[in-house]
Scaffold this active site. Structure first.
Site, PDB file in Angstrom:
ATOM      1  N   ARG A   1       0.817  -1.204   0.000  1.00 37.12           N
ATOM      2  CA  ARG A   1       0.000   0.000   0.000  1.00 37.12           C
ATOM      3  C   ARG A   1       0.856   1.261   0.000  1.00 37.12           C
ATOM      4  O   ARG A   1       0.498   2.264  -0.580  1.00 37.12           O
ATOM      5  CB  ARG A   1      -0.904  -0.016   1.232  1.00 37.12           C
ATOM      6  CG  ARG A   1      -1.572   1.298   1.516  1.00 37.12           C
ATOM      7  CD  ARG A   1      -2.718   1.148   2.481  1.00 37.12           C
ATOM      8  NE  ARG A   1      -3.674   0.172   1.994  1.00 37.12           N
ATOM      9  CZ  ARG A   1      -4.348  -0.674   2.785  1.00 37.12           C
ATOM     10  NH1 ARG A   1      -4.154  -0.669   4.072  1.00 37.12           N
ATOM     11  NH2 ARG A   1      -5.213  -1.513   2.257  1.00 37.12           N
ATOM     12  N   TYR A   2       1.978   1.207   0.707  1.00 30.80           N
ATOM     13  CA  TYR A   2       2.844   2.378   0.824  1.00 30.80           C
ATOM     14  C   TYR A   2       4.061   2.179  -0.083  1.00 30.80           C
ATOM     15  O   TYR A   2       4.421   1.060  -0.413  1.00 30.80           O
ATOM     16  CB  TYR A   2       3.330   2.517   2.264  1.00 30.80           C
ATOM     17  CG  TYR A   2       2.241   2.767   3.285  1.00 30.80           C
ATOM     18  CD1 TYR A   2       1.669   4.024   3.422  1.00 30.80           C
ATOM     19  CD2 TYR A   2       1.820   1.750   4.134  1.00 30.80           C
ATOM     20  CE1 TYR A   2       0.702   4.257   4.388  1.00 30.80           C
ATOM     21  CE2 TYR A   2       0.851   1.976   5.104  1.00 30.80           C
ATOM     22  CZ  TYR A   2       0.296   3.236   5.226  1.00 30.80           C
ATOM     23  OH  TYR A   2      -0.651   3.463   6.182  1.00 30.80           O
TER      24      TYR A   2
ATOM     25  N   ARG B   1       7.237  -0.059   1.758  1.00 24.11           N
ATOM     26  CA  ARG B   1       7.070  -1.167   2.688  1.00 24.11           C
ATOM     27  C   ARG B   1       5.858  -2.021   2.346  1.00 24.11           C
ATOM     28  O   ARG B   1       4.884  -1.507   1.798  1.00 24.11           O
ATOM     29  CB  ARG B   1       6.980  -0.666   4.128  1.00 24.11           C
ATOM     30  CG  ARG B   1       5.920   0.388   4.372  1.00 24.11           C
ATOM     31  CD  ARG B   1       6.339   1.248   5.571  1.00 24.11           C
ATOM     32  NE  ARG B   1       5.321   2.162   6.014  1.00 24.11           N
ATOM     33  CZ  ARG B   1       5.055   3.338   5.454  1.00 24.11           C
ATOM     34  NH1 ARG B   1       5.712   3.714   4.370  1.00 24.11           N
ATOM     35  NH2 ARG B   1       4.132   4.127   5.957  1.00 24.11           N
TER      36      ARG B   1
ATOM     37  N   CYS C   1      -4.076 -17.017  15.302  1.00 21.85           N
ATOM     38  CA  CYS C   1      -3.658 -16.180  16.430  1.00 21.85           C
ATOM     39  C   CYS C   1      -3.743 -17.011  17.695  1.00 21.85           C
ATOM     40  O   CYS C   1      -4.471 -18.008  17.740  1.00 21.85           O
ATOM     41  CB  CYS C   1      -4.569 -14.970  16.582  1.00 21.85           C
ATOM     42  SG  CYS C   1      -4.503 -13.855  15.172  1.00 21.85           S
TER      43      CYS C   1
ATOM     44  N   CYS D   1      -8.995 -11.647  19.221  1.00 26.71           N
ATOM     45  CA  CYS D   1      -9.446 -10.432  19.888  1.00 26.71           C
ATOM     46  C   CYS D   1     -10.831 -10.091  19.361  1.00 26.71           C
ATOM     47  O   CYS D   1     -11.067 -10.116  18.151  1.00 26.71           O
ATOM     48  CB  CYS D   1      -8.484  -9.287  19.592  1.00 26.71           C
ATOM     49  SG  CYS D   1      -6.773  -9.754  19.875  1.00 26.71           S
TER      50      CYS D   1
ATOM     51  N   CYS E   1     -10.997  -7.452  16.589  1.00 24.51           N
ATOM     52  CA  CYS E   1     -10.021  -7.586  15.491  1.00 24.51           C
ATOM     53  C   CYS E   1     -10.507  -7.005  14.174  1.00 24.51           C
ATOM     54  O   CYS E   1     -11.611  -7.274  13.728  1.00 24.51           O
ATOM     55  CB  CYS E   1      -9.685  -9.054  15.283  1.00 24.51           C
ATOM     56  SG  CYS E   1      -8.508  -9.298  13.942  1.00 24.51           S
TER      57      CYS E   1
ATOM     58  N   ARG F   1      -9.024  -7.750  11.313  1.00 27.08           N
ATOM     59  CA  ARG F   1      -8.877  -8.782  10.275  1.00 27.08           C
ATOM     60  C   ARG F   1      -9.759  -9.984  10.569  1.00 27.08           C
ATOM     61  O   ARG F   1      -9.467 -11.093  10.172  1.00 27.08           O
ATOM     62  CB  ARG F   1      -7.420  -9.250  10.189  1.00 27.08           C
ATOM     63  CG  ARG F   1      -6.491  -8.164   9.762  1.00 27.08           C
ATOM     64  CD  ARG F   1      -5.447  -8.656   8.766  1.00 27.08           C
ATOM     65  NE  ARG F   1      -4.589  -7.545   8.442  1.00 27.08           N
ATOM     66  CZ  ARG F   1      -3.485  -7.251   9.116  1.00 27.08           C
ATOM     67  NH1 ARG F   1      -3.070  -8.038  10.088  1.00 27.08           N
ATOM     68  NH2 ARG F   1      -2.785  -6.198   8.791  1.00 27.08           N
TER      69      ARG F   1
ATOM     70  N   ASP G   1     -11.705   0.384  13.873  1.00 26.04           N
ATOM     71  CA  ASP G   1     -12.163   0.544  12.485  1.00 26.04           C
ATOM     72  C   ASP G   1     -13.573  -0.001  12.264  1.00 26.04           C
ATOM     73  O   ASP G   1     -14.306  -0.288  13.203  1.00 26.04           O
ATOM     74  CB  ASP G   1     -11.141  -0.014  11.502  1.00 26.04           C
ATOM     75  CG  ASP G   1     -11.071  -1.508  11.602  1.00 26.04           C
ATOM     76  OD1 ASP G   1     -12.125  -2.138  11.788  1.00 26.04           O
ATOM     77  OD2 ASP G   1      -9.957  -2.050  11.510  1.00 26.04           O
TER      78      ASP G   1
ATOM     79  N   ASP H   1      -7.049   4.338  10.327  1.00 27.23           N
ATOM     80  CA  ASP H   1      -6.666   3.605   9.128  1.00 27.23           C
ATOM     81  C   ASP H   1      -7.823   3.835   8.148  1.00 27.23           C
ATOM     82  O   ASP H   1      -8.938   3.373   8.376  1.00 27.23           O
ATOM     83  CB  ASP H   1      -6.471   2.112   9.467  1.00 27.23           C
ATOM     84  CG  ASP H   1      -5.331   1.512   8.668  1.00 27.23           C
ATOM     85  OD1 ASP H   1      -5.037   2.037   7.571  1.00 27.23           O
ATOM     86  OD2 ASP H   1      -4.743   0.522   9.135  1.00 27.23           O
TER      87      ASP H   1
ATOM     88  N   LYS I   1      -2.803   4.789   7.048  1.00 26.42           N
ATOM     89  CA  LYS I   1      -3.002   5.369   8.374  1.00 26.42           C
ATOM     90  C   LYS I   1      -2.815   6.881   8.326  1.00 26.42           C
ATOM     91  O   LYS I   1      -1.823   7.367   7.794  1.00 26.42           O
ATOM     92  CB  LYS I   1      -2.005   4.743   9.352  1.00 26.42           C
ATOM     93  CG  LYS I   1      -2.193   3.250   9.502  1.00 26.42           C
ATOM     94  CD  LYS I   1      -1.033   2.613  10.244  1.00 26.42           C
ATOM     95  CE  LYS I   1      -1.124   1.109  10.240  1.00 26.42           C
ATOM     96  NZ  LYS I   1      -0.740   0.504   8.936  1.00 26.42           N
TER      97      LYS I   1
HETATM   98  C1  LIG Z   1       0.130  -0.446   8.792  1.00 23.31           C
HETATM   99  C2  LIG Z   1       0.616  -0.910   7.517  1.00 23.31           C
HETATM  100  C3  LIG Z   1       1.975  -0.799   7.201  1.00 23.31           C
HETATM  101  C4  LIG Z   1       2.989  -0.178   8.126  1.00 23.31           C
HETATM  102  O1  LIG Z   1       2.729   1.171   8.289  1.00 23.31           O
HETATM  103  P1  LIG Z   1       3.638   2.090   9.247  1.00 23.31           P
HETATM  104  O2  LIG Z   1       2.899   3.377   9.306  1.00 23.31           O
HETATM  105  O3  LIG Z   1       4.967   2.218   8.600  1.00 23.31           O
HETATM  106  O4  LIG Z   1       3.740   1.401  10.559  1.00 23.31           O
HETATM  107  C5  LIG Z   1       2.365  -1.237   5.956  1.00 23.31           C
HETATM  108  N1  LIG Z   1       1.475  -1.760   5.071  1.00 23.31           N
HETATM  109  C6  LIG Z   1       0.163  -1.859   5.357  1.00 23.31           C
HETATM  110  C7  LIG Z   1      -0.757  -2.420   4.338  1.00 23.31           C
HETATM  111  C8  LIG Z   1      -0.300  -1.445   6.598  1.00 23.31           C
HETATM  112  O5  LIG Z   1      -1.612  -1.571   6.888  1.00 23.31           O
HETATM  113  S1  SF4 Z   2      -6.074  -8.168  16.639  1.00 27.78           S
HETATM  114 FE1  SF4 Z   2      -6.727  -9.815  15.229  1.00 27.78          FE
HETATM  115  S2  SF4 Z   2      -4.874 -10.401  14.113  1.00 27.78           S
HETATM  116 FE2  SF4 Z   2      -4.228  -9.261  15.945  1.00 27.78          FE
HETATM  117  S3  SF4 Z   2      -3.844 -10.832  17.509  1.00 27.78           S
HETATM  118 FE3  SF4 Z   2      -5.966 -10.115  17.776  1.00 27.78          FE
HETATM  119  S4  SF4 Z   2      -7.176 -11.546  16.545  1.00 27.78           S
HETATM  120 FE4  SF4 Z   2      -5.078 -11.779  15.868  1.00 27.78          FE
END
Ligand SMILES: *Cc1c(COP(=O)(O)O)cnc(C)c1O
Ligand code: SF4
Length: 369
Positions: free
Chosen positions: A106-107, A110, A119, A123, A126, A128, A287, A324, A331
């Site tokens: 996305r960025y 990275r 996991c 959580c 969560c 995801r 989120d 996010d 973010k």
């Molecule tokens: C959060 C995230 C990152 C890392 O972002 P930082 O702001 O550098 O911590 C990289 N890729 C994705 C898709 C993310 O959601």
């Molecule tokens: S927030 Fe979601 S991905 Fe992260 S540890 Fe908890 S359940 Fe797993």
């Protein structure tokens, strides 16, 4: 805790903790009292969203407190079945930013590498939840290795964030196979691990894991602690081992309604984190994932909490408050507006106590900043 250790000789064995995770009401009743009401709540909700919690994390619950912050993070609630305005299936559009099945790019510099859906604990808040907790599955190292060709081919990728699910639930040799391959890519500078294991399964941070990780520096780790009560002797010991291995530790909390959404509770968490050499990194606005509406607070609340802390505790104890962006915008830091007025080259701004100060910047042109 000591009584658990006496009762369960394998308490400190992380495999035992994983094997004895709680998935249903009957298993839960071994650790905390389960009323008929809670039993039926669990039965109706786990059809939709899976529950799993380690005996260790469950042991931190105060059974007499229905609003216990630990309980709310790990035990399902019928509120998860309520849809709220704005709920989205994949709020961060990670599907849309995926360049391979397990890489999200996305960025510019990275990528996110999703190495497992498993996991230690699911959580309740969560983001995801659409992928974790459904089925524990991890791509094989051969499958991942093929996907790493994407990173090998993209020289701009200098930071790889290994996440999931929780990467530290993988066997150490499996995790090493992944990290080793990343280290072999010359343009990959930083490797990061995103994990909740030091918080929910601290016994996993054993000497074998730590000595493996420290071979691959620069390696950073971001943990998720949401409440000061999660910083127990066990989790603090896990973090001490990681910090002693030279791994810079960050924390990414989620702002959670009724758990940590006031300045005093947040401050206690942040000060305990820095005591443990964990740098508060992000505070996430909760989120729009489905079924977590009851955890959301207003954005004003997040802004206000950070505003109350800024200037009053060490600067490095204050995390960045971020949203996010739904749809996959990344973010975005959301801040209190300290600049009160821009008049030509004069900027008027507020300090942490609300006093007004001004600064004369270069240039005299009218600036409608
Ligand atoms: C959060 C995230 C990152 C890392 O972002 P930082 O702001 O550098 O911590 C990289 N890729 C994705 C898709 C993310 O959601
Ligand atoms: S927030 Fe979601 S991905 Fe992260 S540890 Fe908890 S359940 Fe797993």
């Amino acid at each position: 805790m000591t009584n658990y250790e006496e009762e369960y000789p394998q308490w400190n064995d992380w495999h035992w903790q994983m094997r004895n995770r709680v998935f249903n009401a009957q298993q839960l009743s071994k650790w905390i009292p389960v009323s008929d009401e809670l039993r039926s709540e669990i039965e109706s909700c786990t059809v939709r969203f899976r529950m799993a919690a380690t005996p260790y994390f469950l042991s931190l619950i105060d059974p007499d407190d229905p609003d216990d912050p630990i309980r709310k993070q790990c035990i399902v609630s019928s509120k998860e079945l309520e849809l709220c305005p704005g709920d989205m299936h994949d709020p961060l559009n990670e599907g849309g930013s995926s360049v391979t099945p397990h890489i999200v790019h996305r960025y510019p510099d990275r990528v996110l590498l999703l190495v497992t859906t498993q996991c230690a604990m699911y959580c309740r808040h969560c983001t995801r939840r659409r992928i974790v907790g459904e089925r524990d599955c991890s791509p094989t190292i051969e499958e991942l290795d093929k996907e790493l060709d994407y990173i090998r081919a993209h020289k701009e990728v200098r930071d790889v964030l290994i996440s999931g699910g929780d990467p530290l639930t993988l066997p150490t040799d499996r995790l090493e196979a992944i990290i080793k391959r990343l280290r072999e890519i010359e343009h990959v500078d930083i490797i990061r691990i995103g994990t909740r294991v030091p918080c929910v399964l601290p016994m996993r941070i054993d000497d074998e894991l730590v000595s493996m990780l420290k071979k691959y520096h620069p390696l950073w780790m971001n943990i998720q602690f949401n409440h000061v009560r999660e910083l127990t002797p066990e989790s603090e010991e896990a973090c001490r081992k990681l910090a002693d291995a030279g791994i810079p530790l960050g924390n990414q909390s989620v702002l959670l309604n009724g758990i940590n959404d006031d300045a005093e509770t947040m401050k206690a968490l942040l000060l305990r984190l820095v005591h443990n050499r964990i740098r508060p990194y992000y505070l996430y606005q909760c989120d729009l994932a489905e079924g977590i509406g009851h955890f959301r607070t207003t954005v004003d609340k997040g802004i206000d909490i950070i505003h109350q802390l800024q200037g009053r505790i060490s600067g490095f104890a204050v995390p960045k408050y971020v949203i996010d962006a739904p749809g996959g915008g990344g973010k975005v830091p959301i801040n209190y507006e300290y600049v009160k007025e821009v008049d030509g080259n004069k900027i008027v701004f507020e300090n942490y106590e609300g006093g007004l100060y001004s600064y004369l910047q270069p240039g005299g042109e009218k600036n409608d900043g």
